[in-house]
Each structure stands twice: as structure tokens, then as C-alpha cells.
Design a protein around this motif. Structure first.
Motif, PDB file in Angstrom:
ATOM      1  N   ILE A   1       0.815  -1.217   0.000  1.00  0.00           N
ATOM      2  CA  ILE A   1       0.000   0.000   0.000  1.00  0.00           C
ATOM      3  C   ILE A   1       0.854   1.274   0.000  1.00  0.00           C
ATOM      4  O   ILE A   1       0.310   2.377  -0.062  1.00  0.00           O
ATOM      5  CB  ILE A   1      -0.964   0.029   1.199  1.00  0.00           C
ATOM      6  CG1 ILE A   1      -0.197   0.043   2.530  1.00  0.00           C
ATOM      7  CG2 ILE A   1      -1.936  -1.136   1.136  1.00  0.00           C
ATOM      8  CD1 ILE A   1      -1.067   0.371   3.730  1.00  0.00           C
ATOM      9  N   GLY A   2       2.184   1.133   0.069  1.00  0.00           N
ATOM     10  CA  GLY A   2       3.045   2.308   0.041  1.00  0.00           C
ATOM     11  C   GLY A   2       4.469   1.935  -0.306  1.00  0.00           C
ATOM     12  O   GLY A   2       4.943   0.859   0.070  1.00  0.00           O
ATOM     13  N   THR A   3       5.151   2.799  -1.046  1.00  0.00           N
ATOM     14  CA  THR A   3       6.556   2.581  -1.396  1.00  0.00           C
ATOM     15  C   THR A   3       7.365   3.833  -1.069  1.00  0.00           C
ATOM     16  O   THR A   3       6.834   4.945  -1.053  1.00  0.00           O
ATOM     17  CB  THR A   3       6.731   2.266  -2.895  1.00  0.00           C
ATOM     18  OG1 THR A   3       6.346   3.425  -3.660  1.00  0.00           O
ATOM     19  CG2 THR A   3       5.882   1.073  -3.314  1.00  0.00           C
ATOM     20  N   GLY A   4       8.649   3.648  -0.821  1.00  0.00           N
ATOM     21  CA  GLY A   4       9.515   4.783  -0.544  1.00  0.00           C
ATOM     22  C   GLY A   4      10.961   4.443  -0.835  1.00  0.00           C
ATOM     23  O   GLY A   4      11.342   3.265  -0.874  1.00  0.00           O
ATOM     24  N   SER A   5      11.770   5.460  -1.062  1.00  0.00           N
ATOM     25  CA  SER A   5      13.202   5.250  -1.276  1.00  0.00           C
ATOM     26  C   SER A   5      13.965   6.478  -0.816  1.00  0.00           C
ATOM     27  O   SER A   5      13.404   7.568  -0.691  1.00  0.00           O
ATOM     28  CB  SER A   5      13.516   4.947  -2.750  1.00  0.00           C
ATOM     29  OG  SER A   5      13.086   6.011  -3.586  1.00  0.00           O
ATOM     30  N   TYR A   6      15.254   6.279  -0.582  1.00  0.00           N
ATOM     31  CA  TYR A   6      16.100   7.385  -0.109  1.00  0.00           C
ATOM     32  C   TYR A   6      17.548   7.047  -0.442  1.00  0.00           C
ATOM     33  O   TYR A   6      17.991   5.915  -0.236  1.00  0.00           O
ATOM     34  CB  TYR A   6      15.940   7.565   1.393  1.00  0.00           C
ATOM     35  CG  TYR A   6      16.667   8.765   1.954  1.00  0.00           C
ATOM     36  CD1 TYR A   6      16.082  10.030   1.930  1.00  0.00           C
ATOM     37  CD2 TYR A   6      17.926   8.642   2.507  1.00  0.00           C
ATOM     38  CE1 TYR A   6      16.743  11.144   2.452  1.00  0.00           C
ATOM     39  CE2 TYR A   6      18.600   9.742   3.029  1.00  0.00           C
ATOM     40  CZ  TYR A   6      18.001  10.976   2.996  1.00  0.00           C
ATOM     41  OH  TYR A   6      18.652  12.072   3.506  1.00  0.00           O
ATOM     42  N   VAL A   7      18.275   8.020  -0.969  1.00  0.00           N
ATOM     43  CA  VAL A   7      19.697   7.837  -1.281  1.00  0.00           C
ATOM     44  C   VAL A   7      20.493   9.010  -0.710  1.00  0.00           C
ATOM     45  O   VAL A   7      19.951  10.105  -0.525  1.00  0.00           O
ATOM     46  CB  VAL A   7      19.947   7.727  -2.804  1.00  0.00           C
ATOM     47  CG1 VAL A   7      19.329   6.458  -3.362  1.00  0.00           C
ATOM     48  CG2 VAL A   7      19.415   8.957  -3.530  1.00  0.00           C
ATOM     49  N   PRO A   8      21.781   8.814  -0.426  1.00  0.00           N
ATOM     50  CA  PRO A   8      22.611   9.925   0.048  1.00  0.00           C
ATOM     51  C   PRO A   8      22.698  11.034  -0.995  1.00  0.00           C
ATOM     52  O   PRO A   8      22.507  10.798  -2.187  1.00  0.00           O
ATOM     53  CB  PRO A   8      23.984   9.272   0.275  1.00  0.00           C
ATOM     54  CG  PRO A   8      23.722   7.814   0.340  1.00  0.00           C
ATOM     55  CD  PRO A   8      22.536   7.558  -0.509  1.00  0.00           C
TER      56      PRO A   8
END
Length: 322
Positions: free
Chosen positions: A10-17
Motif C-alpha cells: 500500500i506504500g513505497t519509498g526510497s532514499y539515497v545519500p
């Protein structure tokens, strides 16, 4: 009596430096060229961890975006699974720090590791198996890797493609007719040394480098991965073109394209982003999933084949309805 529930994303997310390292930058550090890296892997640049970046901080960044996308409160999470080959400290589990920072006061939390690249599929399957309508209704799955703080930058064979980042999804309990449609997993431990990082364990430090038998991994990707996907097709009674979109571990653009050709599926049915992010291990497939969702490539109701493979040598394919 079989259970009447399943799990859905029901939800996606991402994070990079924030810091970016280009192939031109690597030409100064090691014996390589921009052309060689792009031809062999498809990579142009990668994000690398800064002095203040760690496994928990990247994980929290991806988790917050996934929770926001899922439109639920952190207090409603019942479980947090963090998959990584590294951790903030020896103990406790890095997932404990993530739980505290998110304010997920009702969630239990633990770390897991299959070996980097396959982590996303294995962590997803673990979360799916926990899902129930009684205790674990909402599960946060995170895959995070920081390679660049630990690798030998003079060792071209692997240092030229490794990168840092985090991806996350929120799973929620749903009716059996929705959610997971099939999966296939496996490990060939006899090939464990074809892709390994032989340091930091009770065997002592055999080598500080991430070591890979490129030919063995290439053959593995072209044989086991299509076979695994076809096994899922059989379970779901579907054909390759019945699948709306394919998400792969972003190790190598050539392997991804070749697998799509082997399956006889149009290249337009997958998303490749390793030209910008490099190989972030288990995080890579979840970062690709998040981008594909946010860019409108994947829509509600689509059938998605999610595939991750690598160290172990391990693999996992999951078919789900978005």
C-alpha cells in the motif's frame, strides 16, 4: 483449512545519500574508464554515503516516504523488518533505532540478512508470512545498503558498480483474492563464494574486498532467474505477457534486458535506473519499484513480477497485484 487473507503493498519509498560519484570521478581513483563501466554495467553515476549517513538514517528516510505514501500513522505499524548486510552497531538490531525514530511504538522490529542483493525478495516474503488480520496487519519492510564506506576503491572488479541507498514498502493484510499471486525462492550454497564479502565474521578476514565471479553470476542470472519467474507463472496460471510490469535487482542493465528478451516481454515493461544509482544491493529493486510507482509506470491493480538475486547464490521471485 487454508487462510482467507493475503498481503498487498500500500506504500513505497526510497532514499539515497546526497553525494554523487560519477564514472569520471572513478577514473581518478582506479584503473577504469567511463566507457567501460557504462558498457559493462550501464552505470553512469552512483550515490555514496557521507560521514553522517548510516544504515538507520537511510532506512528512516525511505521508511518515512513509504509510510506517507501508504497514508497510515507510524503507530499503526505492527512489524518492522530491516534487511542489510551492515548495521549501525553490533547490538541491538538497527531496526530498533528505526522504530524509535519513526515513533512506531506498537511495532516489533528486527534485522535480517540473506546476503545483500536477494535481501529485498526475502524480506518481502518474510513480511508476507507474518501478515495476519489479528496481530500483524501493517508491516514495514526496508532494505538498506552502505557499501562505499567499506570497499577497497582500488579493486575495480566490484568497487566500480557498488553504491548506497534504501528502499521500503508497507504491506497490509487484505483478502485472499488480492495481493500475492505466487512466489518462487531458492539458494545454491555450493556457489556461495561466487559472490561474497569474506570479512567481519568468525572465519576472520579472508579478504576486505567484495569478490565476484562475474561469469558465474552472469550465467546464474540468465538461467535460474528466468526459470524462477516461469515457476511463478505456472503457480498463477499466467503467461509472461499477462504481467503488467517487471521489477528487477539493478545489478546490470545487460542482464535485465537479456532476461526480458528470454521471456519475450517488451523492454517497456520494466524500469532500469542503475545508470543513476548503481548497484545498491537489496535496496536496488525497492528503489526501482518506488520510482516506477511514483512515475506512473505502475498503477493500482497491475500485476507486478518482483525479482531479486545474488549472493548465496540466492534468488526470489514474487508476483503480486498492486
Amino acid at each position: 483449512m487454508s487462510q482467507s487473507w493475503s498481503a498487498k503493498i500500500i506504500g513505497t519509498g526510497s532514499y539515497v545519500p546526497q553525494q554523487i560519484l560519477t564514472n569520471k570521478d572513478l577514473e581518478i581513483r582506479m584503473d577504469t574508464t567511463d566507457e567501460w563501466i557504462q558498457t559493462k554495467y550501464g552505470i553512469k553515476q552512483r550515490h555514496v554515503a557521507g560521514s553522517n549517513d548510516n544504515i538507520s538514517s537511510l532506512s528512516i528516510g525511505a521508511a518515512k516516504r513509504a509510510i506517507e505514501d501508504a497514508d497510515i500513522a507510524a503507530e499503526n505499524l505492527d512489524l518492522i523488518i530491516l534487511a542489510s548486510i551492515n548495521r549501525d552497531v553490533k547490538a541491538p538490531a538497527t531496526a530498533c533505532f528505526v522504530q524509535a525514530e519513526l515513533g512506531a511504538t506498537n511495532a516489533i522490529a528486527f534485522d535480517m540478512n540473506v546476503g545483500g542483493c536477494p535481501n529485498s525478495a526475502y524480506a518481502l516474503l518474510t513480511g508476507i508470512k507474518y501478515i495476519d488480520p489479528f496481530r500483524f496487519k501493517n508491516v514495514l519492510v526496508i532494505c538498506t545498503e552502505i557499501y562505499t564506506k567499506f570497499i577497497d576503491w582500488s579493486y575495480r572488479n566490484t568497487a566500480c558498480f557498488l553504491a548506497d541507498g534504501s528502499g521500503a514498502v508497507v504491506l497490509q493484510c487484505c483478502e485472499k483474492k488480492e495481493g500475492i499471486l505466487g512466489y518462487d525462492f531458492g539458494v545454491n550454497g555450493t556457489m556461495a563464494k561466487s559472490a561474497w564479502w569474506p570479512t567481519g565474521g568468525t572465519l576472520g578476514t579472508i579478504s576486505d574486498n567484495v569478490e565476484m565471479d562475474g561469469k558465474a553470476v552472469w550465467e546464474f542470472g540468465h538461467t535460474i532467474v528466468p526459470e524462477s519467474i516461469r515457476n511463478v507463472f505456472d503457480q498463477a496460471n499466467l503467461q509472461a505477457n499477462d504481467i503488467d510490469f517487471y521489477i528487477y535487482h539493478q545489478a546490470n542493465v545487460n542482464i535485465i534486458r537479456n532476461i526480458m528478451d528470454i521471456l519475450k516481454v517488451p523492454q517497456s515493461k520494466t524500469h532500469i535506473n542503475n545508470d543513476r544509482f548503481g548497484n545498491t544491493g537489496g535496496a536496488s529493486s525497492l528503489i526501482a519499484l518506488d520510482e516506477a510507482c511514483r512515475q506512473g509506470m505502475i498503477k493500482k491493480g497491475d500485476k507486478i513480477m518482483f525479482v531479486a538475486y545474488g549472493a548465496g547464490l540466492a534468488w526470489g521471485s514474487i508476483l503480486f497485484q498492486m
